[in-house]
Motif scaffolding. Sequence first.
Motif, short mmCIF file in Angstrom:
data_model
loop_
_atom_site.label_atom_id
_atom_site.label_comp_id
_atom_site.label_asym_id
_atom_site.label_seq_id
_atom_site.Cartn_x
_atom_site.Cartn_y
_atom_site.Cartn_z
N ASP A 155 0.86 -1.19 0.00
CA ASP A 155 0.00 0.00 0.00
C ASP A 155 0.90 1.24 0.00
O ASP A 155 2.08 1.15 0.30
CB ASP A 155 -0.83 -0.06 1.30
CG ASP A 155 -1.91 0.99 1.38
OD1 ASP A 155 -2.13 1.69 0.38
OD2 ASP A 155 -2.52 1.11 2.45
N GLY B 33 -4.93 5.26 1.87
CA GLY B 33 -4.14 4.50 0.89
C GLY B 33 -4.28 5.15 -0.48
O GLY B 33 -5.38 5.28 -0.99
N ALA C 134 -1.75 0.92 -4.63
CA ALA C 134 -1.17 -0.35 -4.19
C ALA C 134 -0.75 -1.13 -5.42
O ALA C 134 -1.23 -0.85 -6.52
CB ALA C 134 -2.19 -1.16 -3.39
#
Length: 428
Positions: A213, A228, A231
């Motif tokens: 992440d 986040g 990713a």
Amino acid sequence: MQVLVVGQGGREHVLTWKLAQSPQVSRVFCAPGNAGTEQDGTNVDIAADDIGRLVKFAEAEKIALTVVGPEVPLVAGIVDAFQAAGLPIFGPSQAAAQLEGSKVYAKELMRQANVPTADFWVFDDSEEAVRFVNERETGLFVVKADGLAAGKGVTVCSTKGEAIHAIRDAMVHGAFGDAGKRILIEERLVGQEVSILALVDGRTIVTLETSQDHKAARDGDEGPNTGGMGAYSPAPVATGELMDEIIQKILIPSVHTMRKRGTEFRGVLYAGVMLTAQGPKVLEFNVRFGDPEAQPVLMRLKTDLFELLQAAAKGRLSDFPELEWDERPAVCVVMASEGYPGSYKKGLPIRGLEDAAKLADTKVFHAGTVRHGDQIVTDGGRVLGVTGLGTNIGAAKKRAYEAVKCIRWDGAWCRKDISDKARLMPCE
Ligand code: AMP
Ligand code: GLY
């Protein structure tokens, strides 16, 4: 068969999209969903934490499996309520969800199971916590609210002043409400982080492909923490050898100890792991798929997700065939609203989604979007998770950013360096 996904973010969009691909599934409902889940499934206007109405809906529609995205309904006991009504559901019980619902609970479990993690101290009194910090040599601590704080309850500190500020914020000023009445102070670890997601049926553990992440808002991991910003999967730092160590030293003892305590764990066990010079150590446990990690990981999964989650919910993972994966890496770039992770506007029209949808090996997962008439508009801080597959990480990154270029709205922004960390080695 009909299935129900609970939640409304990017993770729930990838779950809806993937479950809808199963030949056994005729329809995927998503409650409450977003403008993307509406395209790949059917939205239901029930909030993710309205457990009573979700039970009634699942009964009325004879839902064959419910999959819960976010932690809040899990910690509130959605799985227990569905099971009491005889409805199949994938996820941990309220008692087992304490692994995410209370960081003190998670630390005590790790201590009992001898799982490697940062040293920690628990405080119910702010002045005692301040005294503790003042008596130490450095301020290299991490201050954490015990309860759920929507990912905001953690402060990584470099000085004693920062640590004391974080303690007072949580315990005196109530920055996280009741969740911060009790805090943990942890030693600050150094290393690369990986997200390890495993499906667990109480006993059997099936790990998913690894991912990483990008929690900081700005390039180079600078700026404030977010939910986040992107990713990628797989994470090359998590070598096969390291994965074996993580399974042996972290996943097996944790799952075994949960069972021994009478709080068997079923669902996704997500270990946030830091690869330190002393080996892998757990930063946190979550009891659900990661967001945005689920987007690149599940985009690579070839196995039928419905069959897999159903097997986990029924305690039948031990005879489930080995998972099949697309060998190609995937990169997910989060496009966010201006101002996020602070305050931001909603309702801005998003353009270019049709152009992005024409690109091969790319999927735009919606997070904070809603349909207004025939227009899709922004409805959250993290708006889209633009995900691409490629023959290597660089090619996947290129695909994702090509799709990002097609899409625009007032103030849209993203990090430009998602997946560049894939080139770093452990402990750098
Ligand atoms: P958590 O919600 O506990 O995972 O914390 C959020 C983020 O804070 C993690 O992803 C890490 O980047 C950082 N963090 C948490 N605990 C520690 C620790 N003990 N040492 C260093 N960084 C940490
Ligand atoms: N991406 C971090 C989380 O899902 O908690």
